[in-house]
Design an enzyme around this catalytic site. Structure first.
Site, PDB file in Angstrom:
ATOM      1  N   CYS A 289      -5.311  -2.056 -17.072  1.00 34.76           N
ATOM      2  CA  CYS A 289      -5.565  -1.103 -15.991  1.00 34.76           C
ATOM      3  C   CYS A 289      -4.906  -1.528 -14.687  1.00 34.76           C
ATOM      4  CB  CYS A 289      -7.062  -0.913 -15.780  1.00 34.76           C
ATOM      5  SG  CYS A 289      -7.929  -2.415 -15.244  1.00 34.76           S
TER       6      CYS A 289
ATOM      7  N   ARG B 216     -12.664   2.859  -9.778  1.00 33.74           N
ATOM      8  CA  ARG B 216     -13.034   1.893  -8.748  1.00 33.74           C
ATOM      9  C   ARG B 216     -14.183   2.489  -7.931  1.00 33.74           C
ATOM     10  NH1 ARG B 216      -7.321   2.463  -8.277  1.00 33.74           N
ATOM     11  NH2 ARG B 216      -6.163   0.616  -8.952  1.00 33.74           N
TER      12      ARG B 216
ATOM     13  N   ARG C 217     -15.661   0.480 -13.277  1.00 36.90           N
ATOM     14  CA  ARG C 217     -15.782  -0.914 -12.834  1.00 36.90           C
ATOM     15  C   ARG C 217     -16.876  -0.980 -11.783  1.00 36.90           C
ATOM     16  NH1 ARG C 217     -10.738  -3.485  -9.878  1.00 36.90           N
ATOM     17  NH2 ARG C 217     -11.528  -2.261  -8.113  1.00 36.90           N
TER      18      ARG C 217
ATOM     19  N   GLU D  22      -9.131 -11.007 -15.504  1.00 34.04           N
ATOM     20  CA  GLU D  22      -8.350 -11.233 -14.285  1.00 34.04           C
ATOM     21  C   GLU D  22      -8.191 -12.718 -13.997  1.00 34.04           C
ATOM     22  OE1 GLU D  22      -9.804  -7.869 -11.313  1.00 34.04           O
ATOM     23  OE2 GLU D  22     -11.444  -8.702 -12.501  1.00 34.04           O
TER      24      GLU D  22
ATOM     25  N   ASN E  55      -2.860  -7.324 -11.771  1.00 38.99           N
ATOM     26  CA  ASN E  55      -2.565  -7.753 -10.399  1.00 38.99           C
ATOM     27  C   ASN E  55      -3.257  -9.079 -10.082  1.00 38.99           C
ATOM     28  OD1 ASN E  55      -1.370  -5.265 -10.380  1.00 38.99           O
ATOM     29  ND2 ASN E  55      -2.799  -4.326  -8.959  1.00 38.99           N
ATOM     30  N   ASP E  56      -4.577  -9.123 -10.307  1.00 39.14           N
ATOM     31  CA  ASP E  56      -5.299 -10.367 -10.043  1.00 39.14           C
ATOM     32  C   ASP E  56      -4.981 -11.436 -11.087  1.00 39.14           C
ATOM     33  OD1 ASP E  56      -6.757 -10.437  -7.651  1.00 39.14           O
ATOM     34  OD2 ASP E  56      -8.236  -9.030  -8.430  1.00 39.14           O
TER      35      ASP E  56
ATOM     36  N   HIS F 248       0.825  -1.211   0.000  1.00 40.31           N
ATOM     37  CA  HIS F 248       0.000   0.000   0.000  1.00 40.31           C
ATOM     38  C   HIS F 248       0.856   1.258   0.000  1.00 40.31           C
ATOM     39  CE1 HIS F 248      -3.721  -2.279   1.677  1.00 40.31           C
ATOM     40  NE2 HIS F 248      -3.777  -2.163   0.378  1.00 40.31           N
TER      41      HIS F 248
ATOM     42  N   ARG G 188      -1.841 -12.767  -3.405  1.00 41.94           N
ATOM     43  CA  ARG G 188      -1.229 -11.427  -3.383  1.00 41.94           C
ATOM     44  C   ARG G 188      -0.808 -11.009  -1.985  1.00 41.94           C
ATOM     45  NH1 ARG G 188      -5.498  -7.674  -6.410  1.00 41.94           N
ATOM     46  NH2 ARG G 188      -4.030  -6.074  -5.748  1.00 41.94           N
TER      47      ARG G 188
END
Length: 556
Positions: A486, A288, A325, A415, A438-439, A186, A449
């Site tokens: 993205c 998001r 999304r 994803e 990422n996913d 983060h 993750r």
């Protein structure tokens, strides 16, 4: 004497200044027994402290806005975790003080997570920060945090919790260095959003003395301790050259030979809009919408509240493209009113589109709100579903969009590997694809993750991941439709060139990364990007792929 340390660069730029260390952690509370008749009072103290900390984290999120808001609100939910609270109350019932019960309950939870593999550094910081804030409140002592200084400095810490990173003042904090963390922590994500140069995973960072002058290169990951005047001049010259290149690269994203690659912004809410506009974003590639739903974990926001928030974003990009999304709940973003509480593996359970199809009224309200928010605006609205696995998923989402009267393009996020492998089938139901790298990495490599022991598989340079990107991009081209990226991968300027070479049609990233990606793309032709992509896919690992692409683009 000048020395060089090397960590992981996670946010571009150069910072030169004196070191200021983060405040020390809260002391471990003493272990002492309380009489049984005091247990109820101590349990009440614990509950009040937890609620106060959760409220403080939520307030900090509201102040910070954007991605930081979503991170801090998730942390507030962590503070209120019912299982943790139940453990705290059990410990108090058998004689612990409130502060000791909190300390021990969090320690047990931390150990439990570590038992499944080394817990991702960024999440450890989140967990420890919540514990420290609750204990500090119970002890009646101030929570250590960012040092108080009226002069600019470089912040050095073991790690930075989101509550601290989100409210850093870029006018005072020139950059930061941490001993722990990683590119997907983060702190790293928020550093990029802030545009603050940052290096993480730097061994020995905590041993650098207070007041020492250091130079931080957030691109290379190098930290120079006591840099010579010559080294300072070199770094400043390189930074000035980079800044000039960024300023010179303006307008829409494109390669050197004019191949257009729209550069879009990832945003977490209206608070991120200003930075995106200032960076020259050509629209939004990932809006998001979770931030609205995290405001109240007990129920969905009203349609009116959603309309107001969505319209604020849509109005900022007249005649631009905004990709929304729909709610992505579940796994690491649980919501009490939607997410099952007893799933053995939430990442592989009911999340994303699966959650919305189980709660069609939530999806219908959100789609109706989006339709109303876009009324009368010239914006090009596109709406996509998270966690689409196959054509049936895509069809169910498209049907829901049509039933809600939504006049927009409908898309699917890629994803899950099945969606990439069967992309042409998915594209029979929707009009575009967007790759959430990422996913997609998590599911491609069976690598959680949140588990540090398998974090190397999260590197977006992994050739197998690039293969899946290529499959999706090729399918979209064959169908005459678009395929964007993205995920965090798009914010890496070199990787952006490779993604373009793979056939990706747009790139979306944190606003701070847009100028770097724009300037880098403008240096190379589409053919060069294609050769770099082929070289990266031919490699056997992430590091080799990165070096191979760099060699092609540098003409070696």
């Amino acid at each position: 004497m000048e020395t060089t340390l090397r960590g992981v660069g996670v946010s571009h730029g150069v910072a030169i200044g004196e070191v200021r260390h983060m405040g020390t952690a809260v002391l471990e509370p003493p272990a002492k027994q309380i009489p049984a008749e005091e247990a109820e009072r101590e349990q009440g103290r614990a509950r009040k402290a937890v609620e106060a900390v959760a409220a403080d984290l939520t307030a900090r999120g509201n102040l910070a806005g954007g991605e930081a808001q979503a991170v801090l609100e998730a942390q507030a939910l962590m503070a209120q975790d019912p299982e943790l609270m139940a453990d705290v109350e059990r410990r108090i019932a058998v004689g612990s003080t409130a502060e000791r019960a909190v300390y021990d309950a969090f320690a047990a939870y931390r150990e439990l997570l570590a038992g499944a593999g080394e817990y991702l550094a960024g999440r450890v910081a989140d967990l420890d920060d919540v514990r420290n804030r609750i204990v500090a409140r119970l002890l009646g002592v101030p929570m250590p945090g960012v040092p108080d200084s009226d002069r600019p400095y470089v912040l050095v810490a073991r790690d930075l919790a989101p509550a601290d990173t989100a409210l850093l003042d870029p006018a005072l904090v020139l950059g930061f260095v941490t001993e722990e963390g990683g590119p997907t922590s983060h702190s790293a994500i928020l550093a990029r959003a802030l545009g603050v140069p940052a290096v993480v995973a730097l061994p020995g960072a905590g041993e650098i003395a207070e007041g020492t002058v250091i130079a931080v290169d957030g691109s290379s990951g190098e930290v120079f301790v006591n840099p010579s005047e010559e080294k300072k001049a070199q770094l400043e010259a390189a930074a000035a050259e980079r800044k000039a290149a960024l300023a010179a690269a303006t307008g829409p994203g494109a390669t050197a030979d004019g191949h257009k690659v729209p550069l879009l912004a990832n945003i977490g809410g209206p608070g991120d809009v200003e930075a995106a506009v200032e960076a020259g974003a050509e629209g939004v590639g990932l809006f998001r919408t979770e931030f609205l739903f995290l405001d109240d974990n007990k129920q969905a926001p009203s349609e009116e509240k959603q309309v107001a928030a969505y319209r604020q974003v849509l109005e900022a990009f007249p005649e631009g493209r905004v990709v929304v999304r729909v709610l992505d709940a579940g796994a690491d973003k649980p919501l009490d009113f939607l997410t099952p509480g007893d799933e053995p593996n939430p990442a592989l359970g009911v999340r994303g589109l699966r959650t919305l199809l189980d709660h069609p009224e939530v999806l219908r309200t959100q789609l109706t709100a989006l339709a109303r928010a876009a009324e009368g605006l010239p914006v090009y609205l596109e709406v996509m579903a998270p966690m689409v696995a196959d054509r049936a998923d895509a069809r169910a989402f498209a049907d829901a969009c049509r039933e809600a009267g939504l006049r927009a393009k409908f898309g699917a996020m890629v994803e899950i590997p099945s969606a990439a492998l069967r992309a042409r089938s998915v594209l029979q139901e929707v009009e575009f694809l967007s790759l959430g790298t990422n996913d997609l990495a998590q599911y491609t490599f069976a690598a959680d993750r949140q588990v540090g022991a398998v974090s190397r598989y999260q590197d977006p340079w992994q050739p197998a991941l690039l293969d899946l990107v290529a499959l999706a991009a090729e399918a979209a081209k064959a169908e005459g439709k678009s395929c964007g990226v993205c995920g965090e991968a798009a914010s890496d300027p070199l990787l952006a060139c490779v993604l373009t070479g793979l056939g990706v049609t747009s790139l979306s990233m944190g606003a701070a990364s847009i100028p770097y990606v724009r300037a880098t793309l403008a240096k190379y032709t589409l053919a060069q990007c294609g050769r770099a992509a082929a070289a990266a896919r031919a490699a056997d690992g992430a590091d080799e792929a990165r070096r191979a692409a760099q060699a092609v683009l540098s003409g070696e």
